[in-house]
Design an enzyme around this catalytic site. Structure first.
Site, mmCIF file in Angstrom:
data_model
loop_
_atom_site.group_PDB
_atom_site.id
_atom_site.type_symbol
_atom_site.label_atom_id
_atom_site.label_comp_id
_atom_site.label_asym_id
_atom_site.label_seq_id
_atom_site.Cartn_x
_atom_site.Cartn_y
_atom_site.Cartn_z
ATOM 1 N N SER A 297 39.557 40.727 32.695
ATOM 2 C CA SER A 297 40.307 41.902 33.157
ATOM 3 C C SER A 297 39.367 42.947 33.752
ATOM 4 C CB SER A 297 41.093 42.509 31.995
ATOM 5 O OG SER A 297 42.022 41.577 31.483
ATOM 6 N N ILE A 298 39.559 43.232 35.043
ATOM 7 C CA ILE A 298 38.734 44.200 35.768
ATOM 8 C C ILE A 298 39.592 45.292 36.389
ATOM 9 C CG2 ILE A 298 37.057 44.510 37.618
ATOM 10 C CD1 ILE A 298 35.977 42.880 35.279
ATOM 11 N N ILE A 299 40.725 44.912 36.966
ATOM 12 C CA ILE A 299 41.649 45.841 37.618
ATOM 13 C C ILE A 299 43.029 45.672 36.988
ATOM 14 C CG2 ILE A 299 42.852 46.342 39.792
ATOM 15 C CD1 ILE A 299 40.298 45.602 41.284
ATOM 16 N N ASN B 212 41.490 34.163 41.744
ATOM 17 C CA ASN B 212 40.207 34.528 41.144
ATOM 18 C C ASN B 212 39.496 35.459 42.108
ATOM 19 O OD1 ASN B 212 37.657 34.628 39.918
ATOM 20 N ND2 ASN B 212 36.996 32.727 40.889
ATOM 21 N N GLY B 213 39.074 36.639 41.628
ATOM 22 C CA GLY B 213 38.300 37.524 42.486
ATOM 23 C C GLY B 213 38.783 38.951 42.450
ATOM 24 N N GLU B 214 38.355 39.693 43.461
ATOM 25 C CA GLU B 214 38.728 41.097 43.593
ATOM 26 C C GLU B 214 38.998 41.389 45.068
ATOM 27 O OE1 GLU B 214 39.098 42.547 40.814
ATOM 28 O OE2 GLU B 214 37.845 41.305 39.508
ATOM 29 N N ASP C 70 45.567 43.892 42.242
ATOM 30 C CA ASP C 70 45.335 43.250 43.534
ATOM 31 C C ASP C 70 45.984 41.874 43.634
ATOM 32 O OD1 ASP C 70 43.576 42.285 41.629
ATOM 33 O OD2 ASP C 70 41.822 42.298 42.928
ATOM 34 N N GLY D 3 21.962 42.108 44.787
ATOM 35 C CA GLY D 3 21.458 42.259 46.146
ATOM 36 C C GLY D 3 21.498 41.025 47.011
ATOM 37 N N CYS E 186 37.749 35.464 37.462
ATOM 38 C CA CYS E 186 38.587 34.674 36.579
ATOM 39 C C CYS E 186 38.317 33.199 36.809
ATOM 40 C CB CYS E 186 40.062 34.973 36.850
ATOM 41 S SG CYS E 186 40.494 36.722 36.760
#
Length: 615
Positions: free
Chosen positions: A51-53, A74-76, A96, A359, A2
């Site tokens: 929107s992810i979770i 911002n983040g997960e 979260d 990676g 975000c």
């Protein structure tokens, strides 16, 4: 991921919704799915959401039920479900964000120590008036701020801070030396005067009256005193990589992966495909240059694992078309030519997924770059006094032709007197002598950024230096901006801090072994990938700039670096710039990295300081 923004006034004035929304609008690309704002007295927070979770819930900014805490995040947080189960809190969402809020409510700001993930957030303790800015341990996600006697401004990107300022931005001329040294500016500085970045693994507290205190909350682990057997180390890293990839797959939307055909991305894809089930979508980019094309290797890995594979190609036209646009997204000069391909890759991926695994981090944690192989030899060779080495290096350096490019880099490193500065010089486009010639009359500050320590292990010291500067200030900044420019979330599982701690607990003999770099990670990869992929020579994302700067981009480059309105021409020594261009034109010497560095700076200045937009 975000975008977060905010303002805190210290002059008795109130924050305004208009300012918060103007700042938030600049980072709309980071969160096209939702927006929100909260203003109370001198404080205003804003949020843009990808929107992810918990897709239907977790609207931000968010406040605790007792009214004490306000949060923009911002983040997960990959372990949020586990944390929720241990918190006695009246949850209203399934996400979260509220997990962080609950942790702050029950445990205070030290709750950050329990978070596993990638994050940057601002939290206000309304009982004390203190605002906390927090950035994740490895620096995956960015956070910038500007503090004056009258206000604090912060944002996920510099452009958000600029939007909140009541004055025109200025160049931080003292940071130009650092930029020429590494194509990025080490934390806490930026190329914008007065705008700073929160360093990785730090939280900064701003009291009600604007006093600032900085706290480092995480350090890489010390090397284990007990001996590691090779098989034991491989098993431990294999399990830790699996755990990290599994954590990075936590999402309520489709997840794909970048696949270059190198060891790191290929291992991530192999693990993700096995854990996720179904056909993982993978994405690769190429430049149509057979000298450096890795697309065949990516296809080989895709066929071996059975992914749904997609490719994009980039050429010189993409550079001229995208350079100003991506510079705006980067908030800084474009550090690497490969970033154009990463953006095109992100565009292609965003059409099918919202999250991609990548990676990044394998080289910096496990010693993957060629420089790690010669770290001990360079330390031994550097016993000659620094002044003598520099004199020899300066005398020989400028005469080495393009075919001896690698030898030239090694010579420049050897000629650098200080060990920490040697570590930075491996990736430095300009030597100390060249920077001095270019910066005649320009003020500079010390470029010391090393956190390598003074131990006897050159490999570990080099890893520590890269972890403190190259990784967060260059590699991860680039990855964040190029993916977020396409509203795509980027997750590098190898930078899970639990895996990073294991990597630093291992002795260097498990990373560089019998002349093999990244040994332990390659042994893990050997269990999941064809030997031809694991053992092939490292190439990396390579763009044929040497040819383009003599052909399709030649005239544009020369005009913009030597013209009357050029920032580079008017700031640096004009003769030094012209000599650099002439050397490259001769065909005998390859000055592409130095020309690229100057051109990127010029385009950045045009984009943020010119009266007319070049976009």
């Amino acid at each position: 991921m975000c975008g977060i923004v905010g303002i805190v006034r210290y002059d008795g004035a109130g924050a305004t919704r208009e300012t918060v929304e103007a700042m938030s609008e600049t980072v709309r690309h980071r969160g096209p799915d939702d927006s929100g704002w909260w203003v109370e007295g001198p404080v205003g927070f804003g949020h843009r959401r990808l929107s992810i979770i918990d897709l239907a819930g977790s609207h931000q900014p968010m406040q605790s039920p007792d009214g004490r805490w306000a949060l923009v995040f911002n983040g997960e947080i990959f372990n949020y479900r586990e944390l929720r189960r241990a918190l006695d809190y009246p949850f209203h969402t399934d996400g979260d964000t509220e997990t962080i809020l609950a942790g702050l409510t029950r445990h205070g700001i030290d709750f950050v120590d329990r978070l596993v993930g990638q994050f940057a957030f601002a939290a206000m303790d309304r009982s004390t008036g203190t605002v906390h800015l927090v950035r994740d341990r490895l620096g995956v996600l960015p956070l910038y701020y500007r503090i004056t006697s009258t206000e604090l401004l912060f944002g996920s990107e510099i452009k958000a801070v600029l939007a909140g300022m009541g004055e025109a931005p200025r160049v931080d001329f003292e940071s130009l030396d650092s930029y020429l040294y590494g194509r990025s500016v080490p934390a806490p500085h930026t190329l914008f005067d007065g705008i700073r970045k929160v360093p990785a693994a730090h939280r900064i507290e701003f009291t009600r009256d604007g006093r600032r205190s900085e706290h480092r909350y995480w350090e890489p682990a010390a090397e284990d005193a007990a001996a590691w057997e090779p098989a034991q180390a491989v098993d431990a890293v294999d399990a830790a990589v699996t755990e990290a990839v599994q954590a990075a797959l936590v999402a309520d939307v489709p997840v794909g992966a970048y696949l270059s055909g190198g060891v790191d991305s290929s291992l991530i894809v192999a693990k993700a495909a096995a854990l996720q089930g179904g056909r993982l979508k993978t994405f690769a980019a190429g430049f149509g240059d057979p000298r450096h094309d890795e697309l065949p290797y990516a296809r080989q890995v895709s066929e071996h694992i059975g992914t749904d594979h997609h490719e994009v190609r980039v050429d010189a036209r993409d550079f001229e078309e995208l350079w100003p646009q991506l510079t705006w997204h980067r908030d800084a000069p474009m550090s690497e030519p490969a970033d154009f391909a990463v953006y095109r890759l992100a565009q292609a991926a965003r059409e099918q997924v919202s999250v991609v695994l990548s990676g990044e981090g394998g080289d910096e944690l496990f010693g993957g770059y060629p420089k790690y192989r010669v770290a001990r030899a360079m330390a031994v060779a550097s016993v000659l006094p620094g002044g003598a080495r520099r004199a020899i290096g300066d005398a020989v350096d400028r005469h080495l032709p393009a075919r001896l490019a690698k030898a030239r880099i090694g010579l420049r490193v050897w000629a650098t007197p200080d060990r920490d500065e040697q570590f930075r010089t491996w990736f430095a486009p300009f030597s100390a002598r060249e920077r001095s010639e270019l910066l005649t009359g320009v003020p500079t500050r010390s470029s010391q950024v090393g956190r390598s320590g003074r131990g006897d292990d050159p490999v570990r010291a080099m890893l520590m230096a890269d972890l403190g500067n190259w990784l967060p200030d260059n590699l991860l900044e680039r990855g964040d901006r190029m993916s977020m420019a396409a509203s795509l979330e980027l997750r590098p599982p190898l930078l899970d801090h639990r895996l990073a701690e294991l990597a630093f607990r291992l002795p260097s003999s498990m990373k560089v072994r019998a002349g093999q770099t990244k040994w332990v990670l390659k042994e893990v990869a050997r269990r999941h990938l064809p030997a031809g992929i694991v053992d092939r020579r490292k190439v990396g994302f390579r763009v044929p700039l040497d040819a383009w700067f003599r052909t399709s981009l030649r005239d544009s480059v020369r005009d913009r670096l030597t013209g009357t309105g050029s920032f580079v021409a008017n700031t640096f020594d004009k003769k030094a710039v012209r000599d650099l261009l002439d050397r490259h034109d001769s065909g005998t010497f390859n000055e592409e990295s130095r020309i690229w560095t100057l051109m990127s700076l010029e385009v950045w200045h045009e984009r943020f300081f010119a009266t007319a937009s070049v976009a």
